[in-house]
Write an enzyme that holds these catalytic residues in place. Structure first.
Site, PDB file in Angstrom:
ATOM      1  N   GLN A 584      40.666  39.080  38.178  1.00  0.00           N
ATOM      2  CA  GLN A 584      39.801  39.785  39.130  1.00  0.00           C
ATOM      3  C   GLN A 584      40.598  40.183  40.366  1.00  0.00           C
ATOM      4  O   GLN A 584      40.370  41.228  40.955  1.00  0.00           O
ATOM      5  CB  GLN A 584      38.623  38.900  39.534  1.00  0.00           C
ATOM      6  CG  GLN A 584      37.584  38.728  38.448  1.00  0.00           C
ATOM      7  CD  GLN A 584      36.906  40.037  38.087  1.00  0.00           C
ATOM      8  OE1 GLN A 584      36.482  40.788  38.957  1.00  0.00           O
ATOM      9  NE2 GLN A 584      36.842  40.333  36.806  1.00  0.00           N
ATOM     10  N   GLY A 650      31.356  33.697  43.579  1.00  0.00           N
ATOM     11  CA  GLY A 650      31.940  34.733  42.732  1.00  0.00           C
ATOM     12  C   GLY A 650      33.123  35.403  43.389  1.00  0.00           C
ATOM     13  O   GLY A 650      33.370  35.230  44.579  1.00  0.00           O
ATOM     14  N   GLU A 653      34.188  41.103  43.685  1.00  0.00           N
ATOM     15  CA  GLU A 653      34.226  42.218  44.630  1.00  0.00           C
ATOM     16  C   GLU A 653      35.126  42.007  45.827  1.00  0.00           C
ATOM     17  O   GLU A 653      35.754  42.942  46.320  1.00  0.00           O
ATOM     18  CB  GLU A 653      32.787  42.552  45.056  1.00  0.00           C
ATOM     19  CG  GLU A 653      32.076  43.213  43.888  1.00  0.00           C
ATOM     20  CD  GLU A 653      30.561  43.232  44.005  1.00  0.00           C
ATOM     21  OE1 GLU A 653      30.035  44.267  44.414  1.00  0.00           O
ATOM     22  OE2 GLU A 653      29.926  42.220  43.666  1.00  0.00           O
TER      23      GLU A 653
END
Ligand code: FAD
Ligand code: SF4
Lengths: 686, 326
Positions: A584, A650, A653
């Site tokens: 990510q 998370g 983003e």
């Protein structure tokens, strides 16, 4: 003419479409169309690319050919395409997903007028498109009055409810299947017209219908990031302490719905500052409705705020990292809550150390390598620690396999992997024995794979479900006649490491999990897990943080920027899986490089057509655009994010949010040229 | 996409025969043609597949020239050791273009015939004189950041997008054309046409004619040549401006020079003015800057592409410096 073309089965348009209904359009209740106007609702065309008809044919080629034969006639009106042309009619939208869009704390005007040092500038970012490599698609299959939609959706639960409401049918009659997604970045989060059209078309021709969007459709039919114009004013004392932040944003929204790129919301709490004003205005233009795109708001918003902070650092003659540390927000001053956990200073330290920031000579243009100008820039990265209710089931089977199931989705980020990993950890068995099944609306409900919330929402539920399965297994073992567990209460039985055994005894004295099922003639044991955020949300502010450092090498004679190094350090709570987490990080950095250097969609200002609607004219980074990328994590669990002690926020983003400003700041450091208008293309550096 | 027929041919005669039927078009690598067919910009009724023709050799000729078959793939040409050592600029230009996958398909003939990347040419909803003579030009007052500043006319400002062709112009190559009534050889500078009043006519090729070879003269430049391409991303992107140059030195003086520009002109552009400045002058930065100015003297910018004047100059100076030090 199109109707008579070879292979054509149906031509559907506003004149002959079935009645469709506007869904609630309420994100919180999982009813969320990409735009409020229902496809084929009337005979008005609001933007270039809006669907006016759909053709169903035996083959895709025949359908495409017939589509060319469709004649559309309409009265032409003057469109509004550019923000500047619509500024007079700019309005103040109230809220964005429950967040107020205009707020003031203290008195920024007075503070700015009295500040020892001030900086004010306008920053602009262009329209961008998500462009996952997999275009959106939908296959509709009717069975009587029941509909199955094979989808590319980031949210099967949202798709089910929204499609049901639009078609005017009960939710129970709709089955959404979306096991794999080839990237989404937000453009597959809400329900866009193609999912409705495939259902309508399949009904009309009484056969399954497959509808694939072309790359060109991907530019007009599933959302984009609005262009932004942001006027930022900062006031500071000589020692660097911020006394005022004013972040005033103008974005575009469409004629048929409202979506606001909330650029300023982060500015209300990222730094400690007594006087903060944030305002968002929107203009309505004749383009499709914007939609969330990886870090909506933060991404363009931090470009403005973090560029402005860099400019302030130069005015103060202060190191950019030092300026940020001086203004560190020890609590969330907007929400007036302590952070659940925050290691931003650690991110600055880790990132700076790995990058070698201490060796930075501050003067622009002062670091050279032969004729090449070397620039070092940095920015803070941030994204909220969102969490939603979520459910999962863990089924232990007689053959020794374990099924882990949930209606969550995997966009390629690794949800399959991390769920299996958590279940394997709890059950104490090899991950190879676990099968994960996702992306199906018949499975236990889960939230949208967006807002970086999947890990925090679904992994605690998965863990609970696995624990529940083991508890049921212990209960089952207690009922086994003539066994090592005879006369034992479930509490006196241990299930761990793949074996069930009496408490206090050696594991070898017990049985493998599956033997308990075999001997009791059970085909399976099903553990259930449901978790949701609780009162901790009112006590703490949940937010992830990071620091991103960029080295650019600029060849000034040919206006060429090479991003030679990016070091990012993130505090996103506990890292569940180092590999998927790092991935990510890489993908966020690469996407950020696209935002910084090349991505922008061009609309012809005369008619609003997208003239760069393909991957040759809309440049995204290729391998050669990045070199070394380093991803570091603080890896300290967030003690409050979930009550199950997982501690993971998370990270889908946050990884993109600081890249563009760090690049712009590095370009300034290399060249002395401050580029406030993205992307930083060669023409801007001549 | 419209219905069309498809046939493979195995010799030149057959190719020319088939090309006379209906709206027939040759297809080689297909990387330009198929794309434009999907966009309805090219609507041939028949595709004549020429990949079976024996035109895929790179041959040394007795006069020191090199003859390149029209079907030699761009990738093979760029990696040929003779091209790399004697025509460095050509190898560099090809490798600066497209992607490895595309270069493995794209052919020498197809590359010369590739069509403009003008957005409005590629979208049939817009008026475009190149697509439909007399329809008007949507780019003239539209978004023209990628358009031409040299060689444009009142009817068309589209650039020729090829990198390879720019190097061929610098090398003074020739194009061999086979027609039903015989063969002719056209200097590369005359091969592409200025738009003038007929932007739909891009080359001297007439319908049904076949490119068979491209020849490179032996030339006095040796390895002293270079290609510099400036663009929005590091690879896999068309040029905003590019320069192909070759230098012949006598001590520190330029004896002869070639300068060609890409990405800024309506055809692969030979900058004779720049060559004049260079010839006989000292091979140094000052001369290169003068040459770059000379190359761009005739430039006419539109609303969004004025930056190309400066960008092209930078490309010329850098390419000359690179050729000099090589
Ligand atoms: C995404 C993308 C990026 C690209 N980037 C670049 C770039 O950066 N730089 C660059 O220079 N190019 C670039 N290209 C263009 C590429 O170089 C051309 O598409 C390629 O060279 C065309 O060759 P082809 O053999 O595939 O031609 P085809 O598509 O087969 O044919 C093109 C045209 O040439 C005609 N033709 C082909 N062979 C002959 C012949 N022997 N005689 C007569 N007519 C013939 C065909 O009839 C057709 O009209 C790019 C293309 C794509 C799709
Ligand atoms: S510039 Fe040429 S190709 Fe482009 S629209 Fe105008 S006429 Fe057509």
């Amino acid at each position: 003419m199109a109707e008579k073309a070879p292979g054509v089965l149906a031509v559907i348009h506003h004149g002959n479409a079935p009645t469709l209904y506007r869904p609630d359009n309420d994100f919180m209740s999982a009813s969320k169309p990409g735009e409020a106007r229902v496809v084929f609702e009337d005979d008005r065309v609001h933007y270039s690319g809006q669907y006016v008809a759909i053709i169903v044919a035996e083959t895709l080629e025949q359908a495409r050919y017939a589509a060319e034969l469709v004649q559309v006639s309409y009265a032409v009106e003057d469109p509004t395409i550019e923000t500047d042309a619509a500024l007079d009619s700019a309005y103040l939208p109230d809220e964005f997903f429950g967040e107020k869009l205009t707020t003031t704390r203290g008195d920024p005007d007075v503070a700015l007028s009295r500040a020892a040092v001030t900086h004010a500038a306008t920053y602009t970012t262009p329209i961008e498109h998500h462009n996952p490599i997999e275009p959106s698609a939908s296959v509709a299959v009717w069975n009587g009055d029941e509909l199955t939609l094979y989808e590319t959706t980031q949210w099967v639960a949202g798709a089910r409810k929204t499609v049901a409401q639009t078609l005017g049918m009960p939710e129970e009659k709709i089955h959404i299947v979306s096991p794999f997604i080839g990237g989404g970045f937000g453009c597959k989060g809400f329900v866009w017209p193609h999912s409705i059209l495939s259902a309508v078309a399949a009904k009309r021709v009484n056969r399954p219908v497959k509808l694939n969007l072309t790359r060109k459709h991907m530019f007009s039919a599933c959302g984009h990031r609005s262009e932004t114009k942001q006027y930022v004013q900062l006031g500071a004392e000589r020692n660097g302490r911020l006394v005022a932040i004013d972040h005033d944003t103008v974005v575009q929204t469409s004629m048929v719905d409202e979506f606001v790129e909330a650029c300023g919301n982060t500015s209300r709490f990222l730094y400690s500052c007594p006087n903060v004003r944030v305002r968002h205005r929107a203009v309505r233009v004749n383009v499709a409705t914007p939609t969330p795109m990886r870090a909506p708001g933060e991404n363009p918003g931090l470009f403005a705020l973090e560029s402005a902070l860099d400019e302030l650092a130069y005015l103060l003659n202060m190191d950019p990292v030092e300026l940020r540390i001086v203004n560190h927000a020890d609590v969330n001053e907007q929400a007036r809550r302590p952070w659940s956990s925050k290691y931003l200073k650690e991110c600055y330290r880790m990132g700076a150390e790995r990058f070698g920031w201490a060796k930075r000579a501050p003067q622009p243009g002062s670091m050279r390598d032969g004729n090449v100008l070397v620039g070092w820039g940095m920015a803070t990265a941030t994204y909220p620690g969102i969490r939603s209710p979520g459910a999962a089931k863990v089924r232990l089977l007689q053959d020794g396999h374990v099924d882990v199931v949930s209606a969550t989705q995997d966009m390629g980020g690794g949800t399959y992997t991390t769920m299996a990993q958590i279940a394997a950890d709890v059950m104490g068995i090899a991950i190879e024995r676990i099968r994960t099944v996702l992306g199906d609306s018949l499975l236990p409900p889960a939230p949208v794979s967006g807002g970086s919330m999947t890990t925090a929402s679904i992994l605690p539920a998965t863990r609970k479900a696995a624990q529940d399965a083991l508890s049921k297994l212990r209960h089952l073992a207690a009922t086994m006649p003539a066994s090592p567990f005879t006369n034992r209460r479930p509490d006196d039985i241990v299930a761990e490491g793949g074996r069930v055994f009496p408490k206090g005894a050696h594991p070898s004295s017990g049985l493998p999990y599956e033997d308990v099922l075999k001997r009791t003639n059970q085909t399976e044991i099903e553990g259930e897990g449901y978790t949701e955020p609780g009162p901790e949300r009112d006590k703490y502010a949940f937010q992830s943080f990071g620091a991103q450092f960029v080295e650019v090498r600029v060849d000034p004679e040919i206006a060429k920027v090479q991003i030679s190094r990016v070091v990012s350090a993130f505090d996103v709570g506990k890292i569940v899986n180092a590999k998927t987490a790092r991935s990510q990080g890489y993908s966020g950095v690469v996407m950020g490089v696209g935002v910084a250097l090349m991505e922008h969609t061009v609309y012809d200002s005369r008619d609003g057509s997208i003239i760069t609607s393909n991957l040759a004219d809309y440049a995204i980074p290729v391998n050669a655009d990045t070199r070394s990328i380093d991803i570091l994590f603080v890896d300290k669990p967030d003690p409050f994010i979930d009550s199950d002690g997982l501690g993971a926020r998370g990270l889908g983003e946050i990884t993109v949010t600081g890249v563009a400003p760090a690049v712009a700041n590095a370009v300034y450091h290399a060249t002395g040229r401050r580029i406030r208008d993205l992307p930083i293309t060669p023409d801007k550096l001549l | 996409m419209h219905p069309f027929s498809y046939e493979k041919v195995t010799n030149e005669h057959e190719a020319l025969e088939r090309a006379r039927l209906g709206k027939a078009t040759f297809v080689a690598g297909g990387t330009t043609l198929v794309d434009l067919m999907k966009l309805n910009v090219e609507v041939p009724t028949a595709l004549v597949d020429i990949n079976g023709l024996p035109l895929n050799q790179i041959e040394d000729r007795s006069d020191g020239s090199i003859r390149i078959g029209a079907l030699v793939r761009n990738g093979d040409l760029a990696h040929d050791s003779r091209i790399q050592s004697r025509y460095r600029v050509l190898s560099q230009a090809i490798l600066a273009g497209a992607s490895a996958q595309l270069r493995n398909m794209a052919t020498t003939g197809g590359n010369l015939m590739q069509r403009t990347r003008c957005y409005y040419f590629r979208d049939p909803v817009y008026p475009c004189n190149k697509r439909q003579p007399g329809a008007g030009c949507a780019a003239m007052d539209g978004y023209n950041r990628i358009h031409a500043i040299l060689g444009a006319s009142d009817t068309c400002i589209a650039t020729h997008p090829s990198d390879m062709a720019v190097a061929l112009v610098a090398l003074d190559a020739s194009v061999h054309i086979r027609a039903a009534n015989g063969e002719r050889v056209v200097p590369i500078m005359e091969f592409h046409l200025l738009p003038g009043d007929t932007p739909d006519r891009e080359t001297v090729i007439r319908p049904g004619e076949l490119i068979t070879y491209v020849t490179l003269p032996s030339g006095p430049f040796g390895p002293r040549s270079a290609y510099v391409k400036l663009r929005d991303r590091a690879s896999y992107e068309f040029a905003l401006a590019s320069a192909a140059v070759a230098l012949q030195l006598e001590g520190t003086t330029v004896r002869s020079a070639r300068v060609a520009l890409g990405g800024v002109a309506t055809k692969p552009w030979r900058a004779l003015e720049a060559e004049q400045v260079l010839t006989g002058a000292a091979a140094n930065k000052a001369t290169f800057l003068n040459a770059a100015d000379a190359a761009l003297t005739g430039a006419v910018p539109r609303r969004h592409n004025a930056y190309k004047i400066e960008l092209a100059k930078r490309a010329v100076v850098r390419a000359l410096a690179d050729a000099l030090t090589h």
